[in-house]
Scaffold this active site. Sequence first.
Site, PDB file in Angstrom:
ATOM      1  N   TYR A 190       2.484  -2.327   8.972  1.00  0.00           N
ATOM      2  CA  TYR A 190       3.599  -1.960   9.961  1.00  0.00           C
ATOM      3  C   TYR A 190       3.404  -1.803  11.310  1.00  0.00           C
ATOM      4  O   TYR A 190       2.087  -2.071  11.533  1.00  0.00           O
ATOM      5  CB  TYR A 190       4.195  -0.788   9.037  1.00  0.00           C
ATOM      6  CG  TYR A 190       4.677  -1.170   7.532  1.00  0.00           C
ATOM      7  CD1 TYR A 190       5.813  -1.934   7.741  1.00  0.00           C
ATOM      8  CD2 TYR A 190       4.242  -0.350   6.554  1.00  0.00           C
ATOM      9  CE1 TYR A 190       6.397  -2.195   6.262  1.00  0.00           C
ATOM     10  CE2 TYR A 190       4.871  -0.745   5.271  1.00  0.00           C
ATOM     11  CZ  TYR A 190       5.836  -1.564   5.258  1.00  0.00           C
ATOM     12  OH  TYR A 190       6.299  -1.871   3.848  1.00  0.00           O
ATOM     13  N   CYS A 212       0.927   4.963 -16.143  1.00  0.00           N
ATOM     14  CA  CYS A 212       1.193   3.719 -15.477  1.00  0.00           C
ATOM     15  C   CYS A 212       0.102   2.515 -15.751  1.00  0.00           C
ATOM     16  O   CYS A 212      -1.242   2.826 -15.969  1.00  0.00           O
ATOM     17  CB  CYS A 212       1.171   3.933 -13.945  1.00  0.00           C
ATOM     18  SG  CYS A 212       1.220   2.420 -13.009  1.00  0.00           S
ATOM     19  N   CYS A 235       8.588  -2.168 -10.392  1.00  0.00           N
ATOM     20  CA  CYS A 235       8.393  -1.545  -9.241  1.00  0.00           C
ATOM     21  C   CYS A 235       8.542  -2.097  -8.066  1.00  0.00           C
ATOM     22  O   CYS A 235       9.181  -1.639  -6.969  1.00  0.00           O
ATOM     23  CB  CYS A 235       7.607   0.073  -9.274  1.00  0.00           C
ATOM     24  SG  CYS A 235       5.787  -0.534  -9.611  1.00  0.00           S
TER      25      CYS A 235
HETATM   26  C1  LIG Z   1       7.070  -0.049  -5.270  1.00  0.00           C
HETATM   27  C2  LIG Z   1       6.264   0.567  -4.351  1.00  0.00           C
HETATM   28  C3  LIG Z   1       6.622   0.866  -3.029  1.00  0.00           C
HETATM   29  C4  LIG Z   1       5.997   1.354  -1.909  1.00  0.00           C
HETATM   30  N1  LIG Z   1       6.207   1.650  -0.972  1.00  0.00           N
HETATM   31  C5  LIG Z   1       5.475   2.384   0.116  1.00  0.00           C
HETATM   32  C6  LIG Z   1       5.891   3.062   1.226  1.00  0.00           C
HETATM   33  O1  LIG Z   1       7.245   3.071   1.542  1.00  0.00           O
HETATM   34  N2  LIG Z   1       5.303   3.474   2.045  1.00  0.00           N
HETATM   35  C7  LIG Z   1       3.775   3.673   1.828  1.00  0.00           C
HETATM   36  O2  LIG Z   1       3.083   4.088   2.588  1.00  0.00           O
HETATM   37  N3  LIG Z   1       3.324   3.049   0.440  1.00  0.00           N
HETATM   38  C8  LIG Z   1       4.043   2.305  -0.277  1.00  0.00           C
HETATM   39  N4  LIG Z   1       3.643   1.856  -1.528  1.00  0.00           N
HETATM   40  C9  LIG Z   1       2.200   2.258  -1.585  1.00  0.00           C
HETATM   41  C10 LIG Z   1       2.042   3.565  -2.539  1.00  0.00           C
HETATM   42  O3  LIG Z   1       2.311   4.605  -1.743  1.00  0.00           O
HETATM   43  C11 LIG Z   1       0.831   3.830  -3.113  1.00  0.00           C
HETATM   44  O4  LIG Z   1      -0.398   4.155  -1.950  1.00  0.00           O
HETATM   45  C12 LIG Z   1       0.265   2.967  -4.034  1.00  0.00           C
HETATM   46  O5  LIG Z   1       1.199   2.407  -4.830  1.00  0.00           O
HETATM   47  C13 LIG Z   1      -1.218   3.241  -4.634  1.00  0.00           C
HETATM   48  O6  LIG Z   1      -0.922   4.339  -5.493  1.00  0.00           O
HETATM   49  P1  LIG Z   1      -0.534   4.293  -7.197  1.00  0.00           P
HETATM   50  O7  LIG Z   1      -1.767   3.392  -7.771  1.00  0.00           O
HETATM   51  O8  LIG Z   1      -0.746   5.816  -7.654  1.00  0.00           O
HETATM   52  O9  LIG Z   1       0.720   3.581  -7.061  1.00  0.00           O
HETATM   53  C14 LIG Z   1       4.392   1.695  -2.342  1.00  0.00           C
HETATM   54  C15 LIG Z   1       3.923   1.118  -3.803  1.00  0.00           C
HETATM   55  C16 LIG Z   1       4.910   0.516  -4.715  1.00  0.00           C
HETATM   56  C17 LIG Z   1       4.207   0.401  -6.053  1.00  0.00           C
END
Ligand SMILES: Cc1cc2nc3c(=O)[nH]c(=O)nc-3n(C[C@H](O)[C@H](O)[C@H](O)COP(=O)(O)O)c2cc1C
Length: 404
Positions: free
Chosen positions: A175, A343, A350
Amino acid sequence: MKNDYPHIFSPLTVKNMTIKNRIVMMPMGTNYGEQNGEMSFLHINYYEQRAKGGTGLIIVENASIDSPQGSNGTTQLRIDHDNYLPRLFKFCENIHRYGTKIAIQINHAGASAVSSRINMQPVSASDVPSKEGGEIPRPLSKDEILHIVKKYGEAAKRAQTAGFDAVEIHAGHSYLISQFLSPITNKRTDEFGGSVENRTRFCRMVIDEVRKQVGPFFPIMLRLSADELMEGGNTLEDTLEYLDYLQEEVDIFDVSCGLNGSIQYQIDANYLPDGWRSYMAKAVREKFNKPCISMGNARDPKVAERILADGDADLIGMGRGLIADPAWVNKVATGHECDLRKCISCNVGCAGNRPIRCTVNPSVLEGDVYKKKHVNKNCNVVVIGGGTAKEHRKTSASSIRISS
Ligand SMILES: Cc1cc2nc3c(=O)[nH]c(=O)nc-3n(C[C@H](O)[C@H](O)[C@H](O)COP(=O)(O)O)c2cc1C
Protein backbone atom coordinates in the site's frame (compact mmCIF):
# COMPACT_ATOMS: atom_id res chain seq x y z
CA MET A 1 -8.30 -23.86 36.71
CA LYS A 2 -4.68 -24.55 35.78
CA ASN A 3 -3.96 -23.54 32.25
CA ASP A 4 -1.19 -24.96 30.10
CA TYR A 5 -0.67 -21.61 28.42
CA PRO A 6 0.46 -19.09 31.04
CA HIS A 7 2.07 -16.78 28.50
CA ILE A 8 -1.01 -16.61 26.25
CA PHE A 9 -3.15 -15.75 29.23
CA SER A 10 -1.06 -13.02 30.78
CA PRO A 11 -2.09 -9.39 30.27
CA LEU A 12 0.04 -6.78 28.52
CA THR A 13 -0.05 -3.03 29.11
CA VAL A 14 1.08 -0.65 26.41
CA LYS A 15 0.65 3.04 27.27
CA ASN A 16 -2.97 3.43 28.41
CA MET A 17 -4.16 0.12 26.95
CA THR A 18 -4.16 -3.16 28.90
CA ILE A 19 -4.82 -6.23 26.77
CA LYS A 20 -6.22 -9.12 28.80
CA ASN A 21 -4.36 -11.86 26.89
CA ARG A 22 -1.86 -12.14 24.06
CA ILE A 23 -4.15 -13.05 21.18
CA VAL A 24 -4.73 -10.32 18.61
CA MET A 25 -7.17 -10.51 15.74
CA MET A 26 -5.34 -9.30 12.65
CA PRO A 27 -6.89 -6.72 10.33
CA MET A 28 -8.72 -8.44 7.49
CA GLY A 29 -10.84 -6.70 4.87
CA THR A 30 -14.29 -8.26 5.12
CA ASN A 31 -16.27 -6.53 2.35
CA TYR A 32 -19.09 -6.21 4.86
CA GLY A 33 -19.09 -2.40 4.64
CA GLU A 34 -22.00 -0.28 3.49
CA GLN A 35 -21.78 1.06 -0.05
CA ASN A 36 -20.72 4.49 1.31
CA GLY A 37 -17.90 3.03 3.41
CA GLU A 38 -19.77 3.11 6.69
CA MET A 39 -19.34 0.27 9.14
CA SER A 40 -22.34 -2.07 8.83
CA PHE A 41 -24.23 -4.11 11.40
CA LEU A 42 -22.72 -7.19 9.74
CA HIS A 43 -19.34 -5.86 10.83
CA ILE A 44 -20.54 -5.26 14.36
CA ASN A 45 -21.94 -8.78 14.55
CA TYR A 46 -18.82 -10.34 13.07
CA TYR A 47 -16.34 -8.59 15.36
CA GLU A 48 -18.60 -9.05 18.36
CA GLN A 49 -18.40 -12.84 17.92
CA ARG A 50 -14.58 -12.64 18.11
CA ALA A 51 -14.74 -10.39 21.20
CA LYS A 52 -17.23 -12.70 22.86
CA GLY A 53 -14.83 -15.55 22.05
CA GLY A 54 -12.19 -14.02 24.32
CA THR A 55 -9.83 -12.26 21.87
CA GLY A 56 -7.55 -9.81 23.71
CA LEU A 57 -7.19 -7.16 21.00
CA ILE A 58 -9.01 -6.78 17.71
CA ILE A 59 -7.44 -4.73 14.92
CA VAL A 60 -10.25 -3.69 12.63
CA GLU A 61 -9.59 -4.10 8.91
CA ASN A 62 -7.95 -1.35 6.87
CA ALA A 63 -10.06 1.78 6.69
CA SER A 64 -9.48 4.42 4.04
CA ILE A 65 -8.05 7.76 5.15
CA ASP A 66 -8.74 9.44 1.82
CA SER A 67 -11.46 8.16 -0.47
CA PRO A 68 -11.84 7.59 -3.29
CA GLN A 69 -8.16 8.08 -4.16
CA GLY A 70 -6.79 5.92 -1.36
CA SER A 71 -9.41 3.21 -1.20
CA ASN A 72 -9.27 -0.45 -2.13
CA GLY A 73 -11.64 -3.37 -1.87
CA THR A 74 -15.24 -3.39 -3.02
CA THR A 75 -16.91 -2.01 0.09
CA GLN A 76 -14.00 -0.83 2.16
CA LEU A 77 -14.47 0.93 5.46
CA ARG A 78 -13.86 4.66 5.51
CA ILE A 79 -12.58 6.86 8.31
CA ASP A 80 -12.01 10.05 6.31
CA HIS A 81 -15.05 12.02 7.43
CA ASP A 82 -16.84 12.70 10.72
CA ASN A 83 -19.99 11.19 9.19
CA TYR A 84 -18.48 7.78 9.94
CA LEU A 85 -18.11 8.47 13.66
CA PRO A 86 -21.54 7.42 14.99
CA ARG A 87 -21.36 3.85 13.67
CA LEU A 88 -17.72 3.50 14.74
CA PHE A 89 -18.70 4.73 18.17
CA LYS A 90 -21.51 2.18 18.37
CA PHE A 91 -19.04 -0.51 17.34
CA CYS A 92 -16.51 0.40 20.04
CA GLU A 93 -19.23 0.47 22.67
CA ASN A 94 -20.37 -3.05 21.71
CA ILE A 95 -16.90 -4.60 21.61
CA HIS A 96 -15.80 -3.07 24.90
CA ARG A 97 -18.63 -4.88 26.68
CA TYR A 98 -16.53 -8.06 26.36
CA GLY A 99 -13.35 -6.58 27.80
CA THR A 100 -11.64 -6.75 24.42
CA LYS A 101 -9.44 -3.86 23.29
CA ILE A 102 -9.81 -2.50 19.78
CA ALA A 103 -7.58 -0.76 17.28
CA ILE A 104 -8.32 0.22 13.71
CA GLN A 105 -5.92 0.07 10.80
CA ILE A 106 -5.70 3.30 8.81
CA ASN A 107 -4.54 3.11 5.23
CA HIS A 108 -4.08 4.74 1.84
CA ALA A 109 -3.99 2.13 -0.91
CA GLY A 110 -1.78 4.09 -3.31
CA ALA A 111 -1.08 2.08 -6.44
CA SER A 112 -3.04 -0.88 -5.07
CA ALA A 113 -6.24 1.06 -5.76
CA VAL A 114 -8.07 0.19 -8.97
CA SER A 115 -9.02 3.01 -11.37
CA SER A 116 -12.30 1.41 -12.40
CA ARG A 117 -13.43 1.64 -8.78
CA ILE A 118 -11.97 5.00 -7.79
CA ASN A 119 -12.57 6.70 -11.15
CA MET A 120 -9.07 8.15 -11.34
CA GLN A 121 -5.51 7.04 -11.96
CA PRO A 122 -4.06 5.53 -8.77
CA VAL A 123 -1.16 7.38 -7.11
CA SER A 124 2.14 6.22 -5.64
CA ALA A 125 5.71 7.19 -4.88
CA SER A 126 6.68 6.63 -8.53
CA ASP A 127 5.14 5.32 -11.73
CA VAL A 128 5.77 1.69 -10.78
CA PRO A 129 2.74 -0.65 -10.52
CA SER A 130 2.21 -2.34 -7.17
CA LYS A 131 2.14 -5.75 -8.84
CA GLU A 132 3.15 -7.33 -12.12
CA GLY A 133 0.72 -6.25 -14.82
CA GLY A 134 -0.91 -3.73 -12.44
CA GLU A 135 -1.95 -0.21 -13.36
CA ILE A 136 0.72 2.46 -13.78
CA PRO A 137 0.25 4.98 -10.96
CA ARG A 138 0.89 8.71 -11.01
CA PRO A 139 3.75 9.89 -8.72
CA LEU A 140 2.50 12.18 -5.95
CA SER A 141 3.64 15.80 -5.78
CA LYS A 142 5.10 17.14 -2.54
CA ASP A 143 1.92 19.12 -1.81
CA GLU A 144 -0.17 16.00 -2.27
CA ILE A 145 2.12 14.07 0.10
CA LEU A 146 1.64 16.75 2.76
CA HIS A 147 -2.13 16.60 2.24
CA ILE A 148 -2.15 12.81 2.73
CA VAL A 149 -0.03 13.10 5.87
CA LYS A 150 -2.72 15.41 7.33
CA LYS A 151 -5.45 12.94 6.35
CA TYR A 152 -3.69 10.17 8.32
CA GLY A 153 -3.62 12.43 11.38
CA GLU A 154 -7.30 13.31 11.04
CA ALA A 155 -8.22 9.64 10.66
CA ALA A 156 -6.26 8.70 13.79
CA LYS A 157 -7.95 11.45 15.78
CA ARG A 158 -11.33 10.20 14.56
CA ALA A 159 -10.44 6.68 15.73
CA GLN A 160 -9.59 8.02 19.16
CA THR A 161 -12.80 10.04 19.31
CA ALA A 162 -14.87 7.01 18.33
CA GLY A 163 -13.48 5.07 21.30
CA PHE A 164 -10.77 2.88 19.80
CA ASP A 165 -7.95 2.00 22.20
CA ALA A 166 -5.15 2.27 19.62
CA VAL A 167 -4.53 3.00 15.99
CA GLU A 168 -2.51 1.00 13.49
CA ILE A 169 -0.72 2.66 10.58
CA HIS A 170 -0.44 0.27 7.65
CA ALA A 171 3.10 0.52 6.30
CA GLY A 172 3.25 -2.89 4.61
CA HIS A 173 1.70 -5.10 1.96
CA SER A 174 2.22 -2.87 -1.14
CA TYR A 175 0.00 0.00 0.00
CA LEU A 176 1.07 3.64 -0.22
CA ILE A 177 3.50 3.85 2.70
CA SER A 178 5.04 0.52 1.71
CA GLN A 179 5.40 1.84 -1.85
CA PHE A 180 7.55 4.66 -0.47
CA LEU A 181 9.57 2.33 1.78
CA SER A 182 10.35 -0.27 -0.87
CA PRO A 183 13.18 0.27 -3.35
CA ILE A 184 11.10 -1.73 -5.85
CA THR A 185 8.38 0.95 -6.07
CA ASN A 186 10.18 4.10 -4.92
CA LYS A 187 12.29 5.56 -7.74
CA ARG A 188 12.02 9.19 -6.62
CA THR A 189 14.98 11.53 -6.77
CA ASP A 190 13.68 14.17 -4.32
CA GLU A 191 13.75 14.08 -0.50
CA PHE A 192 11.25 11.17 -0.49
CA GLY A 193 13.40 8.76 -2.50
CA GLY A 194 16.89 7.33 -2.82
CA SER A 195 18.53 6.95 0.59
CA VAL A 196 17.00 4.94 3.43
CA GLU A 197 16.34 8.17 5.31
CA ASN A 198 14.53 9.64 2.32
CA ARG A 199 12.40 6.54 1.67
CA THR A 200 11.27 6.55 5.29
CA ARG A 201 10.47 10.28 5.29
CA PHE A 202 6.79 9.95 4.29
CA CYS A 203 6.15 7.24 6.91
CA ARG A 204 7.93 9.25 9.58
CA MET A 205 5.82 12.31 8.76
CA VAL A 206 2.68 10.18 9.02
CA ILE A 207 3.72 8.76 12.42
CA ASP A 208 4.59 12.24 13.72
CA GLU A 209 1.28 13.69 12.54
CA VAL A 210 -0.65 10.83 14.09
CA ARG A 211 1.19 11.30 17.39
CA LYS A 212 0.47 15.02 17.29
CA GLN A 213 -3.24 14.28 16.89
CA VAL A 214 -3.66 11.48 19.45
CA GLY A 215 -1.33 12.70 22.20
CA PRO A 216 1.43 10.90 24.10
CA PHE A 217 -0.57 8.15 25.85
CA PHE A 218 -2.50 6.63 22.95
CA PRO A 219 -0.75 3.54 21.50
CA ILE A 220 0.40 3.73 17.88
CA MET A 221 0.98 0.46 16.07
CA LEU A 222 2.96 0.15 12.84
CA ARG A 223 2.35 -2.72 10.44
CA LEU A 224 5.39 -3.67 8.39
CA SER A 225 6.42 -6.00 5.62
CA ALA A 226 9.55 -6.80 7.61
CA ASP A 227 10.91 -8.93 4.79
CA GLU A 228 9.34 -8.15 1.43
CA LEU A 229 10.53 -11.53 0.16
CA MET A 230 10.92 -10.15 -3.36
CA GLU A 231 13.93 -9.75 -5.61
CA GLY A 232 15.26 -6.20 -5.05
CA GLY A 233 12.90 -5.56 -2.11
CA ASN A 234 13.66 -4.76 1.53
CA THR A 235 15.13 -7.70 3.42
CA LEU A 236 14.78 -8.14 7.18
CA GLU A 237 18.21 -6.50 7.59
CA ASP A 238 17.07 -3.50 5.50
CA THR A 239 13.96 -3.16 7.64
CA LEU A 240 15.98 -3.21 10.86
CA GLU A 241 18.01 -0.38 9.36
CA TYR A 242 15.09 1.77 8.20
CA LEU A 243 13.22 1.31 11.48
CA ASP A 244 15.93 3.40 13.13
CA TYR A 245 14.19 6.35 11.48
CA LEU A 246 10.67 5.27 12.43
CA GLN A 247 10.71 3.56 15.80
CA GLU A 248 10.65 6.48 18.20
CA GLU A 249 6.89 7.10 18.37
CA VAL A 250 5.81 3.53 17.63
CA ASP A 251 4.45 1.56 20.59
CA ILE A 252 3.80 -1.82 18.95
CA PHE A 253 5.35 -3.29 15.82
CA ASP A 254 3.00 -5.51 13.84
CA VAL A 255 5.61 -7.60 12.07
CA SER A 256 4.12 -8.93 8.86
CA CYS A 257 5.90 -9.72 5.60
CA GLY A 258 5.51 -9.91 1.85
CA LEU A 259 4.23 -7.63 -0.91
CA ASN A 260 1.61 -8.17 -3.61
CA GLY A 261 4.20 -10.19 -5.54
CA SER A 262 4.88 -12.49 -2.57
CA ILE A 263 1.33 -12.83 -1.31
CA GLN A 264 1.84 -16.50 -0.41
CA TYR A 265 3.94 -15.32 2.56
CA GLN A 266 1.69 -12.41 3.51
CA ILE A 267 -1.47 -14.54 3.59
CA ASP A 268 0.36 -17.69 4.43
CA ALA A 269 0.01 -20.63 2.07
CA ASN A 270 -1.10 -23.86 3.72
CA TYR A 271 2.32 -25.54 3.43
CA LEU A 272 3.89 -22.94 5.76
CA PRO A 273 4.02 -24.27 9.35
CA ASP A 274 2.34 -22.50 12.26
CA GLY A 275 4.31 -19.47 13.37
CA TRP A 276 7.05 -19.96 10.73
CA ARG A 277 7.81 -16.25 10.54
CA SER A 278 8.30 -15.50 14.23
CA TYR A 279 12.05 -14.98 13.59
CA MET A 280 11.14 -11.66 11.97
CA ALA A 281 9.33 -10.34 15.06
CA LYS A 282 12.19 -11.66 17.18
CA ALA A 283 14.73 -9.60 15.21
CA VAL A 284 12.66 -6.40 15.52
CA ARG A 285 11.99 -7.01 19.21
CA GLU A 286 15.65 -7.70 19.97
CA LYS A 287 16.81 -4.52 18.28
CA PHE A 288 14.15 -2.08 19.50
CA ASN A 289 12.94 -3.65 22.72
CA LYS A 290 9.30 -2.77 21.96
CA PRO A 291 6.26 -5.08 21.90
CA CYS A 292 5.95 -7.00 18.65
CA ILE A 293 3.14 -9.03 17.09
CA SER A 294 3.97 -12.16 15.16
CA MET A 295 1.43 -13.92 12.96
CA GLY A 296 1.16 -16.41 10.12
CA ASN A 297 -0.78 -19.65 10.23
CA ALA A 298 -0.81 -19.41 14.03
CA ARG A 299 -3.47 -21.94 14.92
CA ASP A 300 -1.86 -24.28 17.39
CA PRO A 301 -1.89 -22.93 20.97
CA LYS A 302 1.31 -24.83 21.77
CA VAL A 303 3.16 -22.98 19.04
CA ALA A 304 1.69 -19.64 20.16
CA GLU A 305 2.77 -20.35 23.75
CA ARG A 306 6.27 -21.32 22.62
CA ILE A 307 6.74 -18.12 20.57
CA LEU A 308 5.74 -16.04 23.58
CA ALA A 309 7.74 -18.10 26.10
CA ASP A 310 10.87 -17.91 23.92
CA GLY A 311 10.53 -14.13 23.77
CA ASP A 312 10.22 -14.05 19.98
CA ALA A 313 7.09 -11.89 20.22
CA ASP A 314 4.82 -10.29 22.81
CA LEU A 315 1.55 -10.87 21.00
CA ILE A 316 0.29 -13.55 18.63
CA GLY A 317 -1.69 -12.38 15.65
CA MET A 318 -4.45 -14.52 14.29
CA GLY A 319 -6.33 -13.68 11.14
CA ARG A 320 -8.05 -16.53 9.38
CA GLY A 321 -7.83 -18.65 12.53
CA LEU A 322 -10.43 -16.36 14.11
CA ILE A 323 -12.64 -16.39 11.02
CA ALA A 324 -12.64 -20.17 11.34
CA ASP A 325 -13.18 -20.21 15.10
CA PRO A 326 -14.27 -17.00 16.85
CA ALA A 327 -14.06 -18.78 20.23
CA TRP A 328 -10.44 -19.91 19.82
CA VAL A 329 -9.31 -18.05 22.96
CA ASN A 330 -12.14 -19.21 25.22
CA LYS A 331 -11.75 -22.82 24.08
CA VAL A 332 -8.03 -22.78 24.85
CA ALA A 333 -8.63 -20.98 28.14
CA THR A 334 -11.14 -23.58 29.32
CA GLY A 335 -9.25 -26.68 28.24
CA HIS A 336 -11.42 -27.35 25.20
CA GLU A 337 -8.52 -27.36 22.80
CA CYS A 338 -9.78 -30.51 21.12
CA ASP A 339 -12.86 -28.56 20.01
CA LEU A 340 -10.85 -25.97 18.09
CA ARG A 341 -11.99 -25.56 14.51
CA LYS A 342 -8.67 -24.74 12.92
CA CYS A 343 -8.22 -22.71 9.75
CA ILE A 344 -6.90 -24.79 6.86
CA SER A 345 -5.41 -21.77 5.02
CA CYS A 346 -7.41 -22.55 1.90
CA ASN A 347 -8.29 -18.86 1.19
CA VAL A 348 -11.41 -20.04 -0.62
CA GLY A 349 -14.06 -18.11 1.26
CA CYS A 350 -12.12 -15.27 2.86
CA ALA A 351 -9.61 -13.90 0.34
CA GLY A 352 -11.33 -12.19 -2.58
CA ASN A 353 -13.62 -9.31 -3.40
CA ARG A 354 -16.71 -10.83 -1.84
CA PRO A 355 -17.98 -10.71 1.73
CA ILE A 356 -16.04 -13.14 3.91
CA ARG A 357 -17.14 -16.75 4.06
CA CYS A 358 -15.23 -19.78 5.40
CA THR A 359 -15.00 -23.39 4.28
CA VAL A 360 -14.71 -24.69 7.84
CA ASN A 361 -17.08 -22.25 9.53
CA PRO A 362 -20.56 -22.09 8.03
CA SER A 363 -21.53 -19.41 10.53
CA VAL A 364 -18.93 -16.67 10.21
CA LEU A 365 -21.33 -13.95 11.35
CA GLU A 366 -23.72 -15.61 13.77
CA GLY A 367 -21.34 -17.76 15.82
CA ASP A 368 -22.98 -20.72 17.49
CA VAL A 369 -26.56 -19.64 16.82
CA TYR A 370 -26.94 -22.60 14.47
CA LYS A 371 -26.61 -24.96 17.45
CA LYS A 372 -29.99 -23.78 18.65
CA LYS A 373 -31.62 -25.08 15.49
CA HIS A 374 -33.02 -28.58 15.87
CA VAL A 375 -34.34 -30.94 13.26
CA ASN A 376 -37.95 -31.82 13.96
CA LYS A 377 -37.84 -35.39 12.82
CA ASN A 378 -35.12 -37.95 12.33
CA CYS A 379 -33.46 -37.89 8.94
CA ASN A 380 -30.47 -39.35 7.15
CA VAL A 381 -27.77 -36.91 6.11
CA VAL A 382 -25.21 -37.90 3.52
CA VAL A 383 -22.03 -35.86 3.42
CA ILE A 384 -20.35 -36.42 0.08
CA GLY A 385 -16.57 -36.17 0.33
CA GLY A 386 -14.30 -36.27 3.35
CA GLY A 387 -12.22 -33.34 4.50
CA THR A 388 -13.85 -31.29 7.18
CA ALA A 389 -16.84 -33.62 7.35
CA LYS A 390 -14.65 -36.09 9.18
CA GLU A 391 -14.66 -33.85 12.21
CA HIS A 392 -18.43 -33.56 12.46
CA ARG A 393 -19.96 -34.86 15.63
CA LYS A 394 -23.45 -35.75 16.57
CA THR A 395 -25.20 -32.59 17.64
CA SER A 396 -28.90 -31.96 18.12
CA ALA A 397 -30.34 -34.80 16.11
CA SER A 398 -29.03 -37.95 17.66
CA SER A 399 -29.93 -40.06 14.68
CA ILE A 400 -28.06 -38.07 12.05
CA ARG A 401 -25.73 -40.45 10.24
CA ILE A 402 -22.60 -39.05 8.69
CA SER A 403 -21.06 -41.06 5.89
CA SER A 404 -18.09 -39.77 3.99
C1 LIG B 1 -9.42 -11.92 3.77
C2 LIG B 1 -8.17 -11.27 4.24
C3 LIG B 1 -8.12 -9.88 4.29
C4 LIG B 1 -6.95 -9.24 4.77
N1 LIG B 1 -6.97 -7.88 4.90
C5 LIG B 1 -5.91 -7.26 5.49
C6 LIG B 1 -5.99 -5.87 5.82
O1 LIG B 1 -7.02 -5.21 5.68
N2 LIG B 1 -4.87 -5.31 6.36
C7 LIG B 1 -3.73 -6.02 6.61
O2 LIG B 1 -2.76 -5.46 7.10
N3 LIG B 1 -3.67 -7.36 6.36
C8 LIG B 1 -4.73 -7.98 5.83
N4 LIG B 1 -4.70 -9.34 5.67
C9 LIG B 1 -3.56 -10.13 6.20
C10 LIG B 1 -3.89 -10.60 7.64
O3 LIG B 1 -3.96 -9.50 8.52
C11 LIG B 1 -2.84 -11.59 8.19
O4 LIG B 1 -1.62 -10.95 8.38
C12 LIG B 1 -2.65 -12.82 7.31
O5 LIG B 1 -3.90 -13.37 6.95
C13 LIG B 1 -1.80 -13.89 8.01
O6 LIG B 1 -2.37 -14.29 9.22
P1 LIG B 1 -3.23 -15.66 9.36
O7 LIG B 1 -2.38 -16.78 8.82
O8 LIG B 1 -3.48 -15.80 10.81
O9 LIG B 1 -4.47 -15.49 8.56
C14 LIG B 1 -5.83 -10.00 5.16
C15 LIG B 1 -5.90 -11.40 5.08
C16 LIG B 1 -7.05 -12.04 4.64
C17 LIG B 1 -7.10 -13.52 4.62
